[in-house]
Design an enzyme around this catalytic site. Structure first.
Site, short mmCIF file in Angstrom:
data_model
loop_
_atom_site.label_atom_id
_atom_site.label_comp_id
_atom_site.label_asym_id
_atom_site.label_seq_id
_atom_site.Cartn_x
_atom_site.Cartn_y
_atom_site.Cartn_z
N GLU A 105 -2.44 -9.05 3.20
CA GLU A 105 -2.74 -9.57 4.54
C GLU A 105 -4.22 -9.44 4.89
OE1 GLU A 105 -2.18 -5.17 5.32
OE2 GLU A 105 -1.45 -6.67 3.89
N CYS B 129 0.83 -1.21 0.00
CA CYS B 129 0.00 0.00 0.00
C CYS B 129 0.87 1.26 0.00
CB CYS B 129 -0.99 -0.04 1.16
SG CYS B 129 -2.37 1.14 0.97
N HIS C 141 -3.80 -4.81 -0.09
CA HIS C 141 -3.32 -5.40 1.16
C HIS C 141 -3.44 -6.92 1.09
CE1 HIS C 141 -2.85 -1.81 3.73
NE2 HIS C 141 -3.79 -1.29 2.96
#
Length: 211
Positions: free
Chosen positions: A196, A81, A194
């Site tokens: 994650e 990001c 993202h």
């Protein structure tokens, strides 16, 4: 077990990255100590928030040198990001600010709809598929191994790198605007999304990076 250093410069989803790395069988090491990070097998450079603030905090802690050193020494590094945006030459977010200059290009705001008649609703928040460049190869091909072409990833951002930047390996589209979703060069890969927070496909991408 592969150790993954997570750069702690006061900007980033450290807990989410930590938890995701645990899920893919890596040993996360969150640190703001340069030598500790450089002793890890891999490095993750996370980021959320404003470009200028992130850059200032990174430099204040001397951690910009970790990013440069990892790139120079061939240590695999994943920037996420705002971490990815900081790799670029500069950003126009709240003024003009210099980035790390590792990846050529500028970061700019989504300005108008494709018809140029009205402003976009920002930030762009949601799940989008990727469009990979046919000849991207290298680390991006490795990290995207077994990630389906229809997979969708979680984005939240108001600024972006244009789709035509030299190191773009994959793009995504928001309201008719194509933008860079992945940059890749040598041992370096950056994602505007993202991983994650992107469910099983994001974990698969992280697992590939770890391996």
């Amino acid at each position: 077990m592969t150790t993954v250093g997570v750069i702690n410069y006061g900007v980033g989803n450290l807990r989410s990255v930590h938890n995701a790395l645990n899920q893919v069988g890596a040993k996360p090491v969150i640190s703001e100590d340069a030598s500790t990070l450089m002793n890890c097998d891999r490095i993750i450079f996370p980021g959320v928030g404003a470009f200028a603030y992130g850059m200032a905090e990174l430099v204040k802690r001397g951690l910009h040198e970790v990013v440069h050193s990892a790139c120079e020494k061939g240590k695999p590094l994943l920037a996420i990001c705002v971490g990815m945006q900081l790799l670029f030459d500069r950003s126009s977010e709240f003024g003009n600010h210099e980035g790390l200059g590792i990846v050529s290009g500028d970061v700019e705001q989504f300005a108008k709809n494709a018809n140029q008649e009205s402003t976009l609703r920002l930030p762009n928040v949601g799940w989008l598929p990727l469009s990979r460049k046919a000849a991207s190869g290298g680390i991006s091909e490795t990290v995207l191994k077994d990630v389906d072409e229809t997979s969708r990833f979680y984005f939240i951002h108001s600024f972006h790198a244009p789709a035509h930047t030299p190191n773009t390996a994959a793009t995504a589209s928001y309201a008719g605007h194509d933008f860079t979703a992945i940059v890749a060069r040598d041992n370096l890969i950056g994602t505007q999304f993202h991983p994650e927070k992107s469910g099983p496909d994001g974990l698969r991408l992280l697992a590939n990076f770890v391996r």
